[in-house]
Design a protein around this motif. Structure first.
Motif, PDB file in Angstrom:
ATOM      1  N   ALA A  33     -10.681   9.524   0.120  1.00  0.00           N
ATOM      2  CA  ALA A  33     -10.717   8.226   0.799  1.00  0.00           C
ATOM      3  C   ALA A  33      -9.675   7.274   0.223  1.00  0.00           C
ATOM      4  N   ILE A  34      -9.492   7.309  -1.086  1.00  0.00           N
ATOM      5  CA  ILE A  34      -8.478   6.455  -1.714  1.00  0.00           C
ATOM      6  C   ILE A  34      -7.088   6.844  -1.224  1.00  0.00           C
ATOM      7  N   ARG A  35      -6.846   8.140  -1.104  1.00  0.00           N
ATOM      8  CA  ARG A  35      -5.537   8.592  -0.627  1.00  0.00           C
ATOM      9  C   ARG A  35      -5.310   8.169   0.821  1.00  0.00           C
ATOM     10  N   GLU A  36      -6.342   8.263   1.644  1.00  0.00           N
ATOM     11  CA  GLU A  36      -6.204   7.827   3.034  1.00  0.00           C
ATOM     12  C   GLU A  36      -5.917   6.333   3.112  1.00  0.00           C
ATOM     13  N   LEU A  37      -6.587   5.564   2.257  1.00  0.00           N
ATOM     14  CA  LEU A  37      -6.317   4.121   2.212  1.00  0.00           C
ATOM     15  C   LEU A  37      -4.873   3.857   1.795  1.00  0.00           C
ATOM     16  N   ASN A  38      -4.409   4.549   0.768  1.00  0.00           N
ATOM     17  CA  ASN A  38      -3.034   4.344   0.299  1.00  0.00           C
ATOM     18  C   ASN A  38      -2.025   4.681   1.386  1.00  0.00           C
ATOM     19  N   ARG A  39      -2.289   5.736   2.144  1.00  0.00           N
ATOM     20  CA  ARG A  39      -1.377   6.103   3.224  1.00  0.00           C
ATOM     21  C   ARG A  39      -1.416   5.066   4.348  1.00  0.00           C
ATOM     22  N   ALA A  40      -2.628   4.629   4.707  1.00  0.00           N
ATOM     23  CA  ALA A  40      -2.766   3.692   5.822  1.00  0.00           C
ATOM     24  C   ALA A  40      -2.108   2.352   5.512  1.00  0.00           C
ATOM     25  N   TYR A  41      -2.228   1.881   4.260  1.00  0.00           N
ATOM     26  CA  TYR A  41      -1.662   0.598   3.884  1.00  0.00           C
ATOM     27  C   TYR A  41      -0.276   0.750   3.265  1.00  0.00           C
ATOM     28  N   GLU A  42       0.264   1.990   3.274  1.00  0.00           N
ATOM     29  CA  GLU A  42       1.598   2.287   2.758  1.00  0.00           C
ATOM     30  C   GLU A  42       1.735   1.901   1.289  1.00  0.00           C
ATOM     31  N   ILE A  43       0.649   2.085   0.540  1.00  0.00           N
ATOM     32  CA  ILE A  43       0.678   1.829  -0.893  1.00  0.00           C
ATOM     33  C   ILE A  43       1.280   3.020  -1.625  1.00  0.00           C
ATOM     34  N   GLY A  44       1.045   4.213  -1.107  1.00  0.00           N
ATOM     35  CA  GLY A  44       1.568   5.423  -1.728  1.00  0.00           C
ATOM     36  C   GLY A  44       0.972   6.646  -1.054  1.00  0.00           C
ATOM     37  N   ASP A  45       1.107   7.780  -1.722  1.00  0.00           N
ATOM     38  CA  ASP A  45       0.596   9.034  -1.182  1.00  0.00           C
ATOM     39  C   ASP A  45      -0.178   9.789  -2.261  1.00  0.00           C
ATOM     40  N   THR A  46      -0.931   9.056  -3.069  1.00  0.00           N
ATOM     41  CA  THR A  46      -1.692   9.655  -4.149  1.00  0.00           C
ATOM     42  C   THR A  46      -3.147   9.217  -4.048  1.00  0.00           C
ATOM     43  N   PRO A  47      -4.072   9.978  -4.651  1.00  0.00           N
ATOM     44  CA  PRO A  47      -5.489   9.586  -4.663  1.00  0.00           C
ATOM     45  C   PRO A  47      -5.830   8.682  -5.839  1.00  0.00           C
ATOM     46  N   SER A  48      -4.862   7.956  -6.338  1.00  0.00           N
ATOM     47  CA  SER A  48      -5.066   7.082  -7.491  1.00  0.00           C
ATOM     48  C   SER A  48      -4.891   5.626  -7.092  1.00  0.00           C
ATOM     49  N   GLN A  52      -4.121  -3.411  -9.740  1.00  0.00           N
ATOM     50  CA  GLN A  52      -4.240  -4.453  -8.715  1.00  0.00           C
ATOM     51  C   GLN A  52      -5.076  -3.957  -7.533  1.00  0.00           C
ATOM     52  N   GLU A  53      -4.850  -2.719  -7.144  1.00  0.00           N
ATOM     53  CA  GLU A  53      -5.614  -2.173  -6.022  1.00  0.00           C
ATOM     54  C   GLU A  53      -7.089  -2.020  -6.380  1.00  0.00           C
ATOM     55  N   ARG A  54      -7.359  -1.587  -7.591  1.00  0.00           N
ATOM     56  CA  ARG A  54      -8.745  -1.432  -8.025  1.00  0.00           C
ATOM     57  C   ARG A  54      -9.471  -2.780  -8.021  1.00  0.00           C
ATOM     58  N   ASP A  55      -8.835  -3.815  -8.558  1.00  0.00           N
ATOM     59  CA  ASP A  55      -9.458  -5.141  -8.582  1.00  0.00           C
ATOM     60  C   ASP A  55      -9.736  -5.637  -7.164  1.00  0.00           C
ATOM     61  N   ALA A  56      -8.783  -5.400  -6.268  1.00  0.00           N
ATOM     62  CA  ALA A  56      -8.963  -5.858  -4.888  1.00  0.00           C
ATOM     63  C   ALA A  56     -10.135  -5.133  -4.224  1.00  0.00           C
ATOM     64  N   LEU A  57     -10.270  -3.829  -4.473  1.00  0.00           N
ATOM     65  CA  LEU A  57     -11.354  -3.067  -3.859  1.00  0.00           C
ATOM     66  C   LEU A  57     -12.703  -3.460  -4.449  1.00  0.00           C
ATOM     67  N   VAL A  58     -12.757  -3.712  -5.758  1.00  0.00           N
ATOM     68  CA  VAL A  58     -14.022  -4.159  -6.371  1.00  0.00           C
ATOM     69  C   VAL A  58     -14.445  -5.503  -5.782  1.00  0.00           C
ATOM     70  N   TYR A  59     -13.497  -6.422  -5.664  1.00  0.00           N
ATOM     71  CA  TYR A  59     -13.813  -7.731  -5.092  1.00  0.00           C
ATOM     72  C   TYR A  59     -14.208  -7.606  -3.628  1.00  0.00           C
ATOM     73  N   LEU A  60     -13.519  -6.729  -2.907  1.00  0.00           N
ATOM     74  CA  LEU A  60     -13.856  -6.517  -1.505  1.00  0.00           C
ATOM     75  C   LEU A  60     -15.263  -5.955  -1.373  1.00  0.00           C
ATOM     76  N   GLY A  61     -15.629  -5.017  -2.257  1.00  0.00           N
ATOM     77  CA  GLY A  61     -16.989  -4.481  -2.230  1.00  0.00           C
ATOM     78  C   GLY A  61     -18.028  -5.546  -2.516  1.00  0.00           C
ATOM     79  N   SER A 151      -4.386  -8.998   0.983  1.00  0.00           N
ATOM     80  CA  SER A 151      -3.758  -8.722  -0.314  1.00  0.00           C
ATOM     81  C   SER A 151      -3.471  -7.239  -0.470  1.00  0.00           C
ATOM     82  N   LEU A 152      -4.333  -6.371   0.067  1.00  0.00           N
ATOM     83  CA  LEU A 152      -4.065  -4.933   0.031  1.00  0.00           C
ATOM     84  C   LEU A 152      -2.830  -4.596   0.871  1.00  0.00           C
ATOM     85  N   LYS A 153      -2.696  -5.254   2.009  1.00  0.00           N
ATOM     86  CA  LYS A 153      -1.522  -5.017   2.845  1.00  0.00           C
ATOM     87  C   LYS A 153      -0.256  -5.515   2.162  1.00  0.00           C
TER      88      LYS A 153
END
Length: 232
Positions: A33-48, A52-61, A151-153
């Motif tokens: 799911a993390i890799r799909e998110l990274n691809r969709a938002y063009e953050i990268g192509d890894t499952p890591s 900054q991304e981790r903080d944003a996802l924790v806050y979003l949750g 912010s993720l975008k």
């Protein structure tokens, strides 16, 4: 609710995760799911995730949990109290647990909220006042949700810019080398000295003519007839 579970909730609500909310952040389903998110938002192509991304996802949750509490059905006392606690936390009046228990912290938060919004002093809310509180908090929470997704975008756009600027040299155009300007002759004053035993005076004219008439290596000298004279 751990940070890992909040990340799974964020991924689930964004449509990338379909597994259980168990906090197993390194499980295959979560990392996919993390890799799909990274691809969709063009953050990268890894499952890591980057920090900054981790903080944003924790806050979003966290914001999604708030939204769930605000929209929770039911009018029982516990559900209603948790809804009020969540709204007060979003607006900055409550820092306790969202446990649905109306304790001293909850009552003090209600009193501070009423004072800030010009309501009569009290530690309780009627249904109209509760509705206004929930409505105000929901508007603020929705704005925070939109800002966090944005912010993720932006993070993806930043990563895309970095990748664009880091173009390998082999993909760039050829480098055209320009010839340098010819060097000017040095106007020196050095006089070359002849080796010892040699004269710097040019040879006489007859010697020059003799040198010009001398046979070359490829030419053979033609022998001249010798005249013999009888002895006296």
């Amino acid at each position: 609710m751990t940070d890992e579970k909040k990340i799974q909730i964020a991924l689930q609500n964004l449509g990338f995760y379909r597994g259980p909310i168990d906090g197993q952040i390194n499980a295959y389903g979560t990392r996919t799911a993390i890799r799909e998110l990274n691809r969709a938002y063009e953050i990268g192509d890894t499952p890591s995730m980057s920090p900054q991304e981790r903080d944003a996802l924790v806050y979003l949750g966290t914001l999604l949990l708030f939204d769930r509490n605000l929209n929770a059905p039911g009018t029982d006392r516990r559900t209603r109290t948790r809804r009020i606690q969540t709204a007060l936390k979003i607006l900055g009046f409550y820092n306790g647990k969202l446990d649905g228990s109306s304790g001293p912290m909850t009552r003090r938060a209600i009193a501070n909220y009423r004072a800030a919004y010009g309501l009569a002093p009290s530690t309780r809310l009627n249904f109209d006042e509760e509705y206004q509180l929930i409505s105000t908090a929901k508007t603020a929470n929705d704005r925070n949700l939109n800002d966090t997704v944005a912010s993720l975008k932006r993070l993806g756009a930043s990563q895309r810019t970095q990748r664009t600027n880091a173009v390998p040299m082999m993909n760039r155009g050829p480098v055209i080398l320009q010839p340098s300007a010819p060097a000017r002759p040095v106007q020196g004053t050095i006089v070359q000295q002849a080796p010892a035993g040699y004269s710097q005076t040019p040879p006489p004219a007859e010697n020059s003519a003799a040198l010009q008439n001398a046979p070359t290596k490829k030419e053979k000298a033609v022998p001249q007839p010798v005249e013999l004279t009888p002895a006296q």
